[in-house]
Design an enzyme around this catalytic site. Sequence first.
Site, PDB file in Angstrom:
ATOM      1  CB  THR A  41      -0.996  -0.109   1.156  1.00  0.00           C
ATOM      2  OG1 THR A  41      -0.053  -0.123   2.500  1.00  0.00           O
ATOM      3  CG2 THR A  41      -1.981  -0.727   0.981  1.00  0.00           C
ATOM      4  CG  HIS A  46       5.721   0.322   8.304  1.00  0.00           C
ATOM      5  ND1 HIS A  46       5.303  -0.569   9.191  1.00  0.00           N
ATOM      6  CD2 HIS A  46       4.638   0.362   7.699  1.00  0.00           C
ATOM      7  CE1 HIS A  46       4.408  -1.258   9.145  1.00  0.00           C
ATOM      8  NE2 HIS A  46       3.857  -0.651   8.082  1.00  0.00           N
ATOM      9  CG  HIS A  49       5.899  -3.898   6.407  1.00  0.00           C
ATOM     10  ND1 HIS A  49       5.734  -2.757   6.207  1.00  0.00           N
ATOM     11  CD2 HIS A  49       4.913  -4.639   6.483  1.00  0.00           C
ATOM     12  CE1 HIS A  49       4.803  -2.604   5.921  1.00  0.00           C
ATOM     13  NE2 HIS A  49       4.114  -3.603   6.043  1.00  0.00           N
ATOM     14  CE  LYS A  83      -4.991   0.088   7.903  1.00  0.00           C
ATOM     15  NZ  LYS A  83      -4.363  -1.133   8.509  1.00  0.00           N
ATOM     16  NE  ARG A  87      -4.726  -0.881   3.903  1.00  0.00           N
ATOM     17  CZ  ARG A  87      -4.129  -1.952   4.159  1.00  0.00           C
ATOM     18  NH1 ARG A  87      -3.986  -2.976   3.407  1.00  0.00           N
ATOM     19  NH2 ARG A  87      -3.424  -2.033   5.406  1.00  0.00           N
ATOM     20  CD  GLN A 172      -4.432 -13.038   5.626  1.00  0.00           C
ATOM     21  OE1 GLN A 172      -4.950 -11.905   5.449  1.00  0.00           O
ATOM     22  NE2 GLN A 172      -3.503 -13.325   6.302  1.00  0.00           N
ATOM     23  CG  ASP A 193      -2.272  -7.027  13.009  1.00  0.00           C
ATOM     24  OD1 ASP A 193      -1.578  -8.118  12.747  1.00  0.00           O
ATOM     25  OD2 ASP A 193      -2.368  -6.014  12.397  1.00  0.00           O
ATOM     26  CE  LYS A 228      -0.301  -2.245  14.668  1.00  0.00           C
ATOM     27  NZ  LYS A 228      -0.809  -2.353  13.211  1.00  0.00           N
ATOM     28  CE  LYS A 231       1.523   4.535  12.247  1.00  0.00           C
ATOM     29  NZ  LYS A 231       1.429   5.104  11.009  1.00  0.00           N
ATOM     30  CB  THR A 232       7.931  10.231  14.898  1.00  0.00           C
ATOM     31  OG1 THR A 232       7.750  10.694  13.340  1.00  0.00           O
ATOM     32  CG2 THR A 232       8.917   9.059  15.042  1.00  0.00           C
TER      33      THR A 232
END
Length: 406
Positions: A41, A46, A49, A83, A87, A172, A193, A228, A231-232
């Site tokens: 996506t 990141h 992953h 989510k 998306r 999936q 998740d 999580k 993230k900043t």
Amino acid sequence: MPNVYDILLERGYIKQSTHEEEIRELLGKEKVTFYIGFDPTADSLHVGHFLQMMVMHYMQEAGHRPIALLGGGTTMVGDPTGKTDMRKMLSKEQIQHNAECFKKQFSRLVDFKDDKAILANNADWLLNLNYIEFLRDIGVHFSVNKMLTAECFKQRLERGLSFLEFNYMLMQGYDFLELNRRYGCVLELGGDDQWSNIIAGVELIRKKEQKPAFGMTFTLLTKSDGKKMGKTEGGAIWLDPEKTSPYEFYQYWRNIGDADVEKCLALLTFLPMDEVKRLGSLPGEEINEAKKVLAYEVTKIVHGLKEAEKAKEAAEALFSGGQNMENVPTVEIGENSLGCSIVELLADLQILPSKSEVRRLIQQNGLTVNDEKITDPKLLITKDSFKDGEMLIRRGKKKYNRIILK
């Protein structure tokens, strides 16, 4: 040689397993083909992953064969997991570009030569499915009642769950079945998740093929408060150096909470576990030494030795009041950019993601320019704002950016 299951367990990766003893025995006695799915996506992976890439690396080192499955088909639908909104859908061209970026990043930790690992794309089998055949062949094995109890659907039901997204679990599960038929894949791995989706695939193979199949999830990369990691205020911590510079990447790990150091050392570095435990148990201020080791080791794996050294030198120079600025994130502006406010400048240059974020930082006394605390968000930027053509921005105690006036 120790069983890779035990290595992953000791380092804290494994969260849940469908058949713990059988999986451990299987990984200890034969070469296993396994897969992890990645939805392309964005055009970079990141840090979330990265943990999965580490698992792929450990598994491959132990003689097993990874499949990195790119969700070229599922990305066109969107995974509802975690989510609250649908998306954004991407074009085939965007997905293909992102997939190529992923392979380059995977290759830092996974060897794709000589069929040692496979890069597959579920678009190859999902995009040309006959809907009626799919419903009769696959849909018949899924209970709607059972699906609605899955955490990924429960969270969305209150806000509205589209039929498009409801299909995600079927797709999936079908991915696992296809990979089993094409490559003999018997094990699906993923973040915790994904547990409901993974179970769906395991059960589908067992029903359709009457063969054993297994699933295992690993811990999500979270801080001690449960949020999580990665993230900043500037957004996600990316593995692409163009999106998150090696210096910013290094600084992120250098500044994590004391309580998270040992876990990150275990999950994100190759340091032996006795060293991980020693560093993680350093008392008081000494834990900062462990953070330096963590930042250096993770940056070295993702960006290479040279970039890790440069990031470390830049961080140490700034911390000790030195003048080595060449590795600090830097942007150049022309004189036509002058005359705006500090808020507009930092938002326009994306040093902070929005004007409101800049204002909030100023209100919290967290913004310093050339060693002077900024208290007025309307402060105008002129030539006099630069010392020798440079402006050094400090956010909080340790995050630096440099602006050069051309």
